[in-house]
Structure formats: structure tokens, C-alpha cells
Motif scaffolding. Structure first.
Motif, PDB file in Angstrom:
ATOM      1  N   TRP A 179     -43.608  95.099  52.381  1.00 26.86           N
ATOM      2  CA  TRP A 179     -43.224  96.442  52.794  1.00 26.86           C
ATOM      3  C   TRP A 179     -41.778  96.718  52.378  1.00 26.86           C
ATOM      4  CZ3 TRP A 179     -46.751  99.745  54.113  1.00 26.86           C
ATOM      5  CH2 TRP A 179     -47.890  99.353  54.820  1.00 26.86           C
ATOM      6  N   ALA A 180     -41.547  97.807  51.686  1.00 30.66           N
ATOM      7  CA  ALA A 180     -40.197  98.312  51.479  1.00 30.66           C
ATOM      8  C   ALA A 180     -39.795  99.163  52.680  1.00 30.66           C
ATOM      9  CB  ALA A 180     -40.125  99.142  50.198  1.00 30.66           C
ATOM     10  N   ARG A 181     -40.758  99.891  53.225  1.00 28.59           N
ATOM     11  CA  ARG A 181     -40.561 100.668  54.447  1.00 28.59           C
ATOM     12  C   ARG A 181     -41.878 100.615  55.225  1.00 28.59           C
ATOM     13  NH1 ARG A 181     -39.793 105.680  52.589  1.00 28.59           N
ATOM     14  NH2 ARG A 181     -37.611 105.248  52.073  1.00 28.59           N
ATOM     15  N   ALA A 182     -41.923  99.791  56.244  1.00 29.64           N
ATOM     16  CA  ALA A 182     -43.155  99.607  57.009  1.00 29.64           C
ATOM     17  C   ALA A 182     -43.434 100.826  57.891  1.00 29.64           C
ATOM     18  CB  ALA A 182     -43.045  98.356  57.870  1.00 29.64           C
ATOM     19  N   PRO A 183     -44.705 101.093  58.210  1.00 28.21           N
ATOM     20  CA  PRO A 183     -45.013 102.172  59.158  1.00 28.21           C
ATOM     21  C   PRO A 183     -44.349 101.908  60.501  1.00 28.21           C
ATOM     22  CG  PRO A 183     -47.001 101.383  58.044  1.00 28.21           C
ATOM     23  CD  PRO A 183     -45.917 100.418  57.701  1.00 28.21           C
ATOM     24  N   ARG A 184     -43.867 102.976  61.158  1.00 28.75           N
ATOM     25  CA  ARG A 184     -43.200 102.841  62.445  1.00 28.75           C
ATOM     26  C   ARG A 184     -43.865 103.778  63.466  1.00 28.75           C
ATOM     27  NH1 ARG A 184     -39.030 102.204  58.704  1.00 28.75           N
ATOM     28  NH2 ARG A 184     -37.742 100.325  59.049  1.00 28.75           N
ATOM     29  N   PRO A 185     -45.006 103.363  63.970  1.00 30.50           N
ATOM     30  CA  PRO A 185     -45.698 104.211  64.950  1.00 30.50           C
ATOM     31  C   PRO A 185     -44.997 104.217  66.296  1.00 30.50           C
ATOM     32  CG  PRO A 185     -46.835 102.119  64.693  1.00 30.50           C
ATOM     33  CD  PRO A 185     -45.729 102.117  63.676  1.00 30.50           C
ATOM     34  N   THR A 186     -45.231 105.261  67.069  1.00 31.44           N
ATOM     35  CA  THR A 186     -44.742 105.355  68.440  1.00 31.44           C
ATOM     36  C   THR A 186     -45.949 105.407  69.375  1.00 31.44           C
ATOM     37  OG1 THR A 186     -44.676 107.770  68.278  1.00 31.44           O
ATOM     38  CG2 THR A 186     -42.648 106.551  67.746  1.00 31.44           C
ATOM     39  N   TYR A 187     -45.714 105.142  70.659  1.00 29.08           N
ATOM     40  CA  TYR A 187     -46.842 105.115  71.595  1.00 29.08           C
ATOM     41  C   TYR A 187     -47.339 106.542  71.847  1.00 29.08           C
ATOM     42  CZ  TYR A 187     -49.736 102.676  74.967  1.00 29.08           C
ATOM     43  OH  TYR A 187     -50.803 102.099  75.606  1.00 29.08           O
ATOM     44  N   PRO A 188     -48.633 106.789  71.650  1.00 32.01           N
ATOM     45  CA  PRO A 188     -49.154 108.142  71.873  1.00 32.01           C
ATOM     46  C   PRO A 188     -49.238 108.473  73.362  1.00 32.01           C
ATOM     47  CG  PRO A 188     -50.949 106.648  71.346  1.00 32.01           C
ATOM     48  CD  PRO A 188     -49.680 105.858  71.197  1.00 32.01           C
ATOM     49  N   ARG A 226     -54.972 108.286  65.211  1.00 33.79           N
ATOM     50  CA  ARG A 226     -54.201 109.415  64.678  1.00 33.79           C
ATOM     51  C   ARG A 226     -52.724 109.070  64.618  1.00 33.79           C
ATOM     52  NH1 ARG A 226     -57.524 112.086  68.294  1.00 33.79           N
ATOM     53  NH2 ARG A 226     -55.806 112.347  69.778  1.00 33.79           N
ATOM     54  N   ASN A 227     -52.235 108.393  65.649  1.00 40.36           N
ATOM     55  CA  ASN A 227     -50.827 108.035  65.697  1.00 40.36           C
ATOM     56  C   ASN A 227     -50.462 107.072  64.573  1.00 40.36           C
ATOM     57  OD1 ASN A 227     -48.663 105.935  66.852  1.00 40.36           O
ATOM     58  ND2 ASN A 227     -48.247 107.964  67.696  1.00 40.36           N
ATOM     59  N   ALA A 228     -51.292 106.046  64.369  1.00 41.89           N
ATOM     60  CA  ALA A 228     -51.025 105.075  63.303  1.00 41.89           C
ATOM     61  C   ALA A 228     -51.105 105.734  61.933  1.00 41.89           C
ATOM     62  CB  ALA A 228     -52.016 103.916  63.393  1.00 41.89           C
ATOM     63  N   LEU A 229     -52.003 106.695  61.786  1.00 39.29           N
ATOM     64  CA  LEU A 229     -52.146 107.396  60.508  1.00 39.29           C
ATOM     65  C   LEU A 229     -50.886 108.195  60.182  1.00 39.29           C
ATOM     66  CD1 LEU A 229     -54.552 107.408  58.552  1.00 39.29           C
ATOM     67  CD2 LEU A 229     -55.254 109.586  59.558  1.00 39.29           C
ATOM     68  N   ARG A 230     -50.328 108.872  61.181  1.00 36.36           N
ATOM     69  CA  ARG A 230     -49.101 109.646  60.949  1.00 36.36           C
ATOM     70  C   ARG A 230     -47.938 108.747  60.540  1.00 36.36           C
ATOM     71  NH1 ARG A 230     -50.937 112.678  65.491  1.00 36.36           N
ATOM     72  NH2 ARG A 230     -49.644 111.427  66.906  1.00 36.36           N
ATOM     73  N   ALA A 231     -47.969 107.490  60.993  1.00 33.10           N
ATOM     74  CA  ALA A 231     -46.875 106.563  60.689  1.00 33.10           C
ATOM     75  C   ALA A 231     -46.861 106.138  59.223  1.00 33.10           C
ATOM     76  CB  ALA A 231     -46.974 105.325  61.585  1.00 33.10           C
TER      77      ALA A 231
END
Length: 261
Positions: A179-188, A226-231
């Protein structure tokens, strides 16, 4: 009893009581139209029950009748061999019923098992005292039931992405890719103390990701997918062995374990 436990898990996921059940030469089917839910399952002669379900657009694969997982176990590995294919080490999430597990990549497994035939499932350590437990099954073909679950969730009946999934390692990335920039999800926002989502994407030549899809999530109504997808919007990978801007298309995957702190 094991198939009953699996059906109970489906009912919890679907949050409804009204059922319509078909028992035919195909896999058995339970439908809950009021919850946009359909569940296809088959009990096996060795005590396992295998099922695929769609709950309001969320797809899942469930196996019940496993040896009970220890209290601290969240993920278990099952080695599944379909016909003459190579054995596949697949990851499954343990549920509140610790004899039941949910697959990380359910749609691909559904497309494989609908053909029926010989299937081997090896449960590492499932025989006690460090011994593996093997189930050698001959599953009936599903002419319509499994396809009904896939179609209900908008999943393809044939998906070329299936051939790319074996490239994904346990880290979620193919060998040599980071990862150069990993996904950064937040708690839904929801009422759950924990959950998870598994997402796959295709790498673009510049290292960005697109064509991202939610492969699995639980609970089904927690919004974790949905939250992980947005990340993934700003996520990027780097492949040191390739020229920048000329990365070969490949599949990546990642799993987000959500825990309320």
C-alpha cells in the motif's frame, strides 16, 4: 439440528419470521420477500450444512456443523477442493454460534459449488489433538436455487474476476505489491459493537484502484460494506518491480475488522 442452527442464523440476519420453503431435487430454498431475503442450503451426509444467502443486497456463504471454535477465535481457515481443482485455503469468520462460519469470498464459492460433484473440506485442527478433520462430500448440482441467491444480490452468474482471486494473499495484496496509501475506514453509525467487511478492487496503471466491490460483510444491516467501499476512494498501491504508471491490472483485496472502542 445443524441445519436448524444454520437456518436460525439466516433468520437473525433477515430479521423476519414469515417463510416460504421449497424442497425439490435442487438445493432447499427459504424466502422472506418482506426482507428481500433468499437462502439456498443443503445438509450433507457428514453433518455439515452449506448455504448461500442474499439479505437485502448483501451476499454470504455459510457453513454450519463445524467443530466448535475456541472463544478467542474470530477467523478460521477451511481448505476446500472442488472436483479436480487445486486445494484453496479460504478464510471464514466465526459467528456467535461457534460451529457456524461465514466466507470472505462467498460469490465465487457459490459459482463453483452450484455444479455439484465431489468437494473436500479440510478443517485444520478439527479432529482434536492437532489433527485435521476432512469431509469428503458429493454435493447435488443446483440448477436454480444458488443462481436465485446470486441474482437476488445482483451478482453475476459468471464472473471473470473469480480467476484473479487466487492471486490475493493473506495480506490482501499480490506478492510484491504494498500500500502506498491504505484505505482508512471510519466506524459507521449503527447499533453494533463490531462487524467486518471484505472488499476487492482492480489496480489501475497509476496505482489507484477502481471497480471496487464488497465481497462480504456482517452484520448485513450494519453499513460496514458501504463504509469500507468509500474508504477506497483515495487508496493507492505501489509495485516496486514495475514502472510507475504502467502497473499491470491485478486484483487486490482487504478486510476491515470494525470494533467499537
Amino acid at each position: 439440528m445443524r441445519s436448524k442452527a444454520l437456518i436460525t442464523l439466516f433468520l437473525v440476519a433477515g430479521s423476519g419470521a414469515a417463510l416460504a420453503q421449497d424442497v425439490t431435487d435442487d438445493w432447499e430454498v427459504i424466502r422472506q420477500p418482506e426482507n428481500k431475503s433468499v437462502f439456498a442450503f443443503v445438509p450433507t451426509t457428514t453433518g455439515l450444512t452449506i448455504g448461500f444467502r442474499c439479505v437485502d443486497g448483501v451476499y454470504g456463504a455459510i457453513i454450519g456443523g463445524l467443530p466448535e471454535a475456541s472463544r478467542n477465535t474470530r477467523i478460521r481457515t477451511l481448505t476446500i477442493t472442488v472436483g479436480d481443482d487445486e486445494p484453496d485455503d479460504s478464510r471464514w469468520s466465526v459467528t456467535t454460534d461457534r460451529t457456524v462460519a461465514l466466507a470472505d469470498y462467498p460469490a465465487r464459492l457459490a459459482r463453483e459449488l452450484r455444479e455439484g460433484g465431489p468437494v473436500s473440506i479440510v478443517i485444520p485442527g478439527g479432529g482434536g489433538e492437532g489433527r485435521n478433520l476432512r469431509h469428503n462430500l458429493v454435493l447435488p448440482a443446483s440448477s436454480t436455487a444458488i443462481d436465485e441467491t446470486l441474482t437476488a444480490c445482483g451478482r453475476l452468474l459468471e464472473d471473470p474476476r473469480d480467476a484473479l482471486l487466487p492471486e490475493i494473499t493473506e495480506s490482501g495484496l499480490p506478492d510484491g505489491v504494498t500500500w502506498a496509501r491504505a484505505p482508512r475506514p471510519t466506524y459507521p453509525r449503527n447499533n453494533y459493537a463490531e462487524g467486518y467487511a471484505v472488499v476487492t478492487c482492480v489496480v489501475q496503471p497509476d496505482g489507484g484502484v477502481h471497480q471496487c466491490e464488497v465481497e462480504s460483510e456482517f452484520p448485513t444491516d450494519g453499513g460496514f460494506g458501504r463504509n469500507a467501499l468509500r474508504a477506497t476512494d483515495d487508496a493507492r498501491i505501489v509495485s516496486p518491480g514495475e514502472a510507475s504508471g504502467q502497473y499491470a491490472p491485478r486484483m487486490i483485496g482487504f478486510r476491515v475488522n470494525y470494533v467499537m472502542r
